[in-house]
Design a protein around this motif. Structure first.
Motif, PDB file in Angstrom:
ATOM      1  N   CYS A 156       4.141  10.650  17.946  1.00  0.00           N
ATOM      2  CA  CYS A 156       3.559  10.089  16.721  1.00  0.00           C
ATOM      3  C   CYS A 156       3.631  11.082  15.566  1.00  0.00           C
ATOM      4  O   CYS A 156       3.960  10.704  14.435  1.00  0.00           O
ATOM      5  CB  CYS A 156       2.115   9.657  16.959  1.00  0.00           C
ATOM      6  SG  CYS A 156       1.941   8.169  17.942  1.00  0.00           S
ATOM      7  N   LEU A 157       3.337  12.348  15.836  1.00  0.00           N
ATOM      8  CA  LEU A 157       3.414  13.365  14.787  1.00  0.00           C
ATOM      9  C   LEU A 157       4.846  13.557  14.296  1.00  0.00           C
ATOM     10  O   LEU A 157       5.091  13.649  13.086  1.00  0.00           O
ATOM     11  CB  LEU A 157       2.844  14.689  15.282  1.00  0.00           C
ATOM     12  CG  LEU A 157       1.331  14.756  15.402  1.00  0.00           C
ATOM     13  CD1 LEU A 157       0.910  16.046  16.093  1.00  0.00           C
ATOM     14  CD2 LEU A 157       0.676  14.649  14.042  1.00  0.00           C
ATOM     15  N   ALA A 158       5.799  13.603  15.211  1.00  0.00           N
ATOM     16  CA  ALA A 158       7.202  13.768  14.818  1.00  0.00           C
ATOM     17  C   ALA A 158       7.698  12.548  14.044  1.00  0.00           C
ATOM     18  O   ALA A 158       8.433  12.687  13.059  1.00  0.00           O
ATOM     19  CB  ALA A 158       8.069  14.002  16.058  1.00  0.00           C
TER      20      ALA A 158
ATOM     21  N   ALA B 150       0.859  -1.191   0.000  1.00  0.00           N
ATOM     22  CA  ALA B 150       0.000   0.000   0.000  1.00  0.00           C
ATOM     23  C   ALA B 150       0.896   1.242   0.000  1.00  0.00           C
ATOM     24  O   ALA B 150       1.718   1.401   0.900  1.00  0.00           O
ATOM     25  CB  ALA B 150      -0.892  -0.002   1.227  1.00  0.00           C
ATOM     26  N   PRO B 151       0.747   2.115  -0.976  1.00  0.00           N
ATOM     27  CA  PRO B 151       1.588   3.317  -1.049  1.00  0.00           C
ATOM     28  C   PRO B 151       1.029   4.483  -0.236  1.00  0.00           C
ATOM     29  O   PRO B 151       1.061   5.628  -0.673  1.00  0.00           O
ATOM     30  CB  PRO B 151       1.568   3.638  -2.550  1.00  0.00           C
ATOM     31  CG  PRO B 151       0.220   3.181  -2.996  1.00  0.00           C
ATOM     32  CD  PRO B 151      -0.100   1.959  -2.152  1.00  0.00           C
ATOM     33  N   TRP B 152       0.500   4.196   0.926  1.00  0.00           N
ATOM     34  CA  TRP B 152      -0.163   5.210   1.732  1.00  0.00           C
ATOM     35  C   TRP B 152       0.837   6.110   2.429  1.00  0.00           C
ATOM     36  O   TRP B 152       1.966   5.740   2.726  1.00  0.00           O
ATOM     37  CB  TRP B 152      -1.062   4.553   2.772  1.00  0.00           C
ATOM     38  CG  TRP B 152      -2.159   3.720   2.207  1.00  0.00           C
ATOM     39  CD1 TRP B 152      -2.820   3.924   1.037  1.00  0.00           C
ATOM     40  CD2 TRP B 152      -2.702   2.538   2.778  1.00  0.00           C
ATOM     41  NE1 TRP B 152      -3.764   2.948   0.856  1.00  0.00           N
ATOM     42  CE2 TRP B 152      -3.715   2.083   1.911  1.00  0.00           C
ATOM     43  CE3 TRP B 152      -2.456   1.826   3.932  1.00  0.00           C
ATOM     44  CZ2 TRP B 152      -4.467   0.953   2.161  1.00  0.00           C
ATOM     45  CZ3 TRP B 152      -3.201   0.693   4.196  1.00  0.00           C
ATOM     46  CH2 TRP B 152      -4.195   0.279   3.316  1.00  0.00           C
ATOM     47  N   ASN B 153       0.354   7.282   2.773  1.00  0.00           N
ATOM     48  CA  ASN B 153       1.082   8.247   3.559  1.00  0.00           C
ATOM     49  C   ASN B 153       1.194   7.718   4.996  1.00  0.00           C
ATOM     50  O   ASN B 153       0.301   7.050   5.497  1.00  0.00           O
ATOM     51  CB  ASN B 153       0.282   9.556   3.529  1.00  0.00           C
ATOM     52  CG  ASN B 153       0.999  10.705   4.135  1.00  0.00           C
ATOM     53  OD1 ASN B 153       1.771  10.566   5.068  1.00  0.00           O
ATOM     54  ND2 ASN B 153       0.727  11.879   3.585  1.00  0.00           N
ATOM     55  N   TRP B 154       2.299   8.045   5.683  1.00  0.00           N
ATOM     56  CA  TRP B 154       2.470   7.571   7.067  1.00  0.00           C
ATOM     57  C   TRP B 154       1.419   8.165   8.006  1.00  0.00           C
ATOM     58  O   TRP B 154       1.041   7.536   8.981  1.00  0.00           O
ATOM     59  CB  TRP B 154       3.877   7.899   7.560  1.00  0.00           C
ATOM     60  CG  TRP B 154       4.879   6.913   7.069  1.00  0.00           C
ATOM     61  CD1 TRP B 154       5.771   7.083   6.055  1.00  0.00           C
ATOM     62  CD2 TRP B 154       5.063   5.583   7.551  1.00  0.00           C
ATOM     63  NE1 TRP B 154       6.508   5.944   5.879  1.00  0.00           N
ATOM     64  CE2 TRP B 154       6.089   5.001   6.793  1.00  0.00           C
ATOM     65  CE3 TRP B 154       4.461   4.821   8.537  1.00  0.00           C
ATOM     66  CZ2 TRP B 154       6.538   3.709   6.994  1.00  0.00           C
ATOM     67  CZ3 TRP B 154       4.908   3.528   8.739  1.00  0.00           C
ATOM     68  CH2 TRP B 154       5.932   2.977   7.983  1.00  0.00           C
TER      69      TRP B 154
ATOM     70  N   MET C 247      14.834  16.457  10.670  1.00  0.00           N
ATOM     71  CA  MET C 247      15.149  16.377  12.082  1.00  0.00           C
ATOM     72  C   MET C 247      15.882  15.069  12.382  1.00  0.00           C
ATOM     73  O   MET C 247      15.576  14.029  11.799  1.00  0.00           O
ATOM     74  CB  MET C 247      13.836  16.445  12.882  1.00  0.00           C
ATOM     75  CG  MET C 247      14.008  16.514  14.359  1.00  0.00           C
ATOM     76  SD  MET C 247      12.456  16.514  15.318  1.00  0.00           S
ATOM     77  CE  MET C 247      11.205  16.998  14.209  1.00  0.00           C
ATOM     78  N   LYS C 248      16.851  15.113  13.289  1.00  0.00           N
ATOM     79  CA  LYS C 248      17.548  13.895  13.692  1.00  0.00           C
ATOM     80  C   LYS C 248      16.576  12.958  14.404  1.00  0.00           C
ATOM     81  O   LYS C 248      15.653  13.404  15.081  1.00  0.00           O
ATOM     82  CB  LYS C 248      18.704  14.222  14.643  1.00  0.00           C
ATOM     83  CG  LYS C 248      19.878  14.855  13.978  1.00  0.00           C
ATOM     84  CD  LYS C 248      21.011  14.969  14.973  1.00  0.00           C
ATOM     85  CE  LYS C 248      22.253  15.487  14.308  1.00  0.00           C
ATOM     86  NZ  LYS C 248      23.376  15.516  15.251  1.00  0.00           N
ATOM     87  N   LEU C 249      16.813  11.672  14.262  1.00  0.00           N
ATOM     88  CA  LEU C 249      15.938  10.683  14.871  1.00  0.00           C
ATOM     89  C   LEU C 249      15.955  10.784  16.402  1.00  0.00           C
ATOM     90  O   LEU C 249      14.946  10.508  17.061  1.00  0.00           O
ATOM     91  CB  LEU C 249      16.343   9.278  14.418  1.00  0.00           C
ATOM     92  CG  LEU C 249      15.320   8.190  14.554  1.00  0.00           C
ATOM     93  CD1 LEU C 249      14.040   8.545  13.823  1.00  0.00           C
ATOM     94  CD2 LEU C 249      15.863   6.873  14.059  1.00  0.00           C
TER      95      LEU C 249
ATOM     96  N   LEU D 157       9.276   9.976   8.969  1.00  0.00           N
ATOM     97  CA  LEU D 157       9.132   8.867   8.024  1.00  0.00           C
ATOM     98  C   LEU D 157       8.643   9.336   6.657  1.00  0.00           C
ATOM     99  O   LEU D 157       9.007   8.756   5.632  1.00  0.00           O
ATOM    100  CB  LEU D 157       8.168   7.818   8.590  1.00  0.00           C
ATOM    101  CG  LEU D 157       8.671   7.030   9.784  1.00  0.00           C
ATOM    102  CD1 LEU D 157       7.549   6.162  10.346  1.00  0.00           C
ATOM    103  CD2 LEU D 157       9.874   6.182   9.421  1.00  0.00           C
ATOM    104  N   GLN D 158       7.841  10.378   6.631  1.00  0.00           N
ATOM    105  CA  GLN D 158       7.319  10.916   5.377  1.00  0.00           C
ATOM    106  C   GLN D 158       8.313  11.892   4.743  1.00  0.00           C
ATOM    107  O   GLN D 158       8.078  12.394   3.664  1.00  0.00           O
ATOM    108  CB  GLN D 158       5.972  11.602   5.636  1.00  0.00           C
ATOM    109  CG  GLN D 158       5.115  11.779   4.428  1.00  0.00           C
ATOM    110  CD  GLN D 158       4.717  10.471   3.786  1.00  0.00           C
ATOM    111  OE1 GLN D 158       4.471   9.481   4.449  1.00  0.00           O
ATOM    112  NE2 GLN D 158       4.658  10.470   2.473  1.00  0.00           N
TER     113      GLN D 158
END
Length: 134
Positions: free
Chosen positions: A91-93, A31-35, A104-106, A98-99
């Protein structure tokens, strides 16, 4: 309207299962869905919990409520609210990282999660070792 324990457990498992299915489909590249779309079940569940928590906290504003009876309970609910907001920030970060919306650094992405885990450890230690002296 109150939910029974069985209904709450079923709702939790349903949203978790839906999230995991969507996550597996995304990771298998089926599935090519957005994160952000993948995390929708998590956010719906968190929204339900936040609304329930805010309604319970707003119940303290009723006339005739004695604030001395529930000060510890209110502190716990404030901690739950902060924990939910930290989880939402993580979750937002994570989705933004991922998108590839941000560079930003992990390590910075995981700061809200680390604060949440540290706060949970402090609360657990407080609940285990706190001895009330009357």
């Amino acid at each position: 309207m109150r939910m029974s324990l069985a209904q709450r457990v079923l709702l939790t498992w349903l949203f978790t299962l839906l999230f995991l299915i969507m996550l597996v489909l995304k990771l298998d590249e089926k599935a090519p869905w957005n994160w952000f779309l993948i995390f929708i079940p998590v956010w719906i569940f968190d929204t339900i919990l936040l609304v329930m928590l805010i309604v319970k906290m707003a119940g303290r504003c009723k006339s005739g409520f004695d604030p001395r009876n529930g000060s510890q309970n209110m502190k716990k609910k404030v901690w739950y609210l902060i924990a939910m907001l930290l989880k939402l920030a993580f979750c937002l970060a994570l989705c933004a990282k991922l998108q590839r919306f941000t560079t930003m650094k992990l390590a910075y992405v995981f700061i809200p999660l680390w604060v949440l885990l540290m706060g949970g450890m402090v609360e657990l230690g407080y609940n285990i070792f706190y001895v009330r002296r009357d």
